[in-house]
Scaffold this motif. Structure first.
Motif, short mmCIF file in Angstrom:
data_model
loop_
_atom_site.label_atom_id
_atom_site.label_comp_id
_atom_site.label_asym_id
_atom_site.label_seq_id
_atom_site.Cartn_x
_atom_site.Cartn_y
_atom_site.Cartn_z
N LEU A 58 0.83 -1.20 0.00
CA LEU A 58 0.00 0.00 0.00
C LEU A 58 0.87 1.25 0.00
N LEU A 59 1.94 1.23 0.76
CA LEU A 59 2.86 2.37 0.77
C LEU A 59 3.43 2.63 -0.61
N LEU A 60 3.85 1.56 -1.29
CA LEU A 60 4.43 1.72 -2.63
C LEU A 60 3.41 2.27 -3.62
N ALA A 120 8.25 5.29 -11.64
CA ALA A 120 8.41 4.00 -12.31
C ALA A 120 9.11 3.00 -11.39
N ALA A 121 10.07 3.47 -10.63
CA ALA A 121 10.77 2.58 -9.70
C ALA A 121 9.80 2.02 -8.66
N ALA A 167 9.97 16.59 -15.01
CA ALA A 167 9.13 15.48 -15.47
C ALA A 167 9.92 14.18 -15.49
N LEU A 168 11.16 14.23 -15.99
CA LEU A 168 12.00 13.03 -16.04
C LEU A 168 12.26 12.48 -14.64
N THR A 169 12.56 13.35 -13.70
CA THR A 169 12.86 12.93 -12.33
C THR A 169 11.65 12.25 -11.70
N VAL A 170 10.48 12.83 -11.86
CA VAL A 170 9.27 12.26 -11.27
C VAL A 170 8.90 10.94 -11.94
N ILE A 171 9.03 10.88 -13.26
CA ILE A 171 8.70 9.65 -13.99
C ILE A 171 9.61 8.51 -13.56
N PHE A 214 13.05 -2.21 -0.35
CA PHE A 214 12.90 -0.94 -1.07
C PHE A 214 12.10 0.05 -0.24
N ALA A 215 10.97 -0.40 0.31
CA ALA A 215 10.09 0.49 1.07
C ALA A 215 10.78 1.02 2.32
N TYR A 216 11.45 0.14 3.05
CA TYR A 216 12.13 0.59 4.27
C TYR A 216 13.27 1.55 3.95
N THR A 217 13.99 1.29 2.87
CA THR A 217 15.06 2.22 2.48
C THR A 217 14.49 3.58 2.13
N ALA A 218 13.38 3.60 1.38
CA ALA A 218 12.76 4.86 0.98
C ALA A 218 12.28 5.66 2.18
N VAL A 219 11.66 4.99 3.14
CA VAL A 219 11.13 5.69 4.31
C VAL A 219 12.28 6.18 5.21
#
Length: 240
Positions: free
Chosen positions: A124-126, A154-155, A146-150, A171-176
């Motif tokens: 759900l977080l992703l 996408a990741a 736009a490129l940065t957000v895309i 991935f989720a824990y690293t991002a948070v």
């Protein structure tokens, strides 16, 4: 066909809104170290700071809309700076909240993400992050932004759709962790610039002019929010 469609929708609902297994404690610690490594060294920070800028400018844009202002557009630049333009009353609560939302957005988003992860809602977080990035993309007004957000969106989308629970968790824990840790550094950078006479039109200075309160008070608020979010979010992530 109807039963197949219902089953597919049900599976998708469970996949997104269901819970996933909690990762091992060692993985939580390793992801914190990885996130810290992306924040502390200056060469890596120059690159990774783009993600903090997305959250920063997204915070300005979201609060501008919530407070009834008209959002004209968002620009993200290769030097990790950004600009959010909105229309409305040049003074008042809406403008104050919009200006205050930038530096507070990354750590507060990290805190919200830590709460979701502590409840084991990893997928759900992703998906929520992907949806927010997609909504932000509509308001981006330059090619680099736009490129940065895309690329970022996408990741998150590919990780949530194509990988298993272990990769999603990492991935989720690293991002948070990155939002929590990376949300602390910009306020210190702003404090350093102001000490040497730079950043005269920073968010803190704009808030000072809007509220007739010292910019240092707003800088203190940015520090308080980011450090409190790091402590609270870190406790959630570590299961304390």
């Amino acid at each position: 066909m109807a039963s197949i469609d219902s089953a597919s929708i049900g599976d998708l609902w469970d996949r997104v809104f269901g819970t996933q297994p909690a990762p091992d404690d060692w993985l939580v610690v390793v992801t914190a170290v990885v996130a810290l490594a992306a924040v502390v060294p200056r060469p890596l920070w120059r690159l990774s700071r783009n993600a903090i800028t997305i959250a920063h400018e997204g915070g300005h844009g979201l609060i501008a809309l919530v407070t009834g202002r008209r959002l004209d557009g968002i620009r993200l630049h290769s030097d990790t700076s950004g600009l959010t333009v909105s229309r409305g009353r040049p003074t008042g609560p809406g403008m104050i909240l919009t200006a205050a939302a930038g530096y507070t957005a990354p750590p507060l988003l990290g805190l919200g993400g830590a709460w979701l992860l502590s409840a084991h809602h990893i997928t759900l977080l992703l998906w929520l992050t992907t949806a927010l990035l997609l909504a932000m993309l509509v308001m981006i007004r330059n090619a680099y932004g736009a490129l940065t957000v895309i690329v970022t969106g996408a990741a998150f989308l590919l990780i949530s759709w194509l990988t298993g629970p272990d990769v999603q968790s990492a991935f989720a824990y690293t991002a948070v962790w990155f939002l929590l840790l990376g949300g602390v550094r910009p306020a210190f950078e702003l404090q350093s610039k102001r000490r040497y006479g730079g950043a005269g039109d920073s968010d803190a200075d704009q808030l000072g002019r809007l509220t007739h309160a010292p910019p240092a008070m707003w800088l203190f608020l940015f520090h308080a929010v980011s450090l409190s979010s790091l402590v609270g979010g870190g406790r959630w992530l570590l299961g304390l």
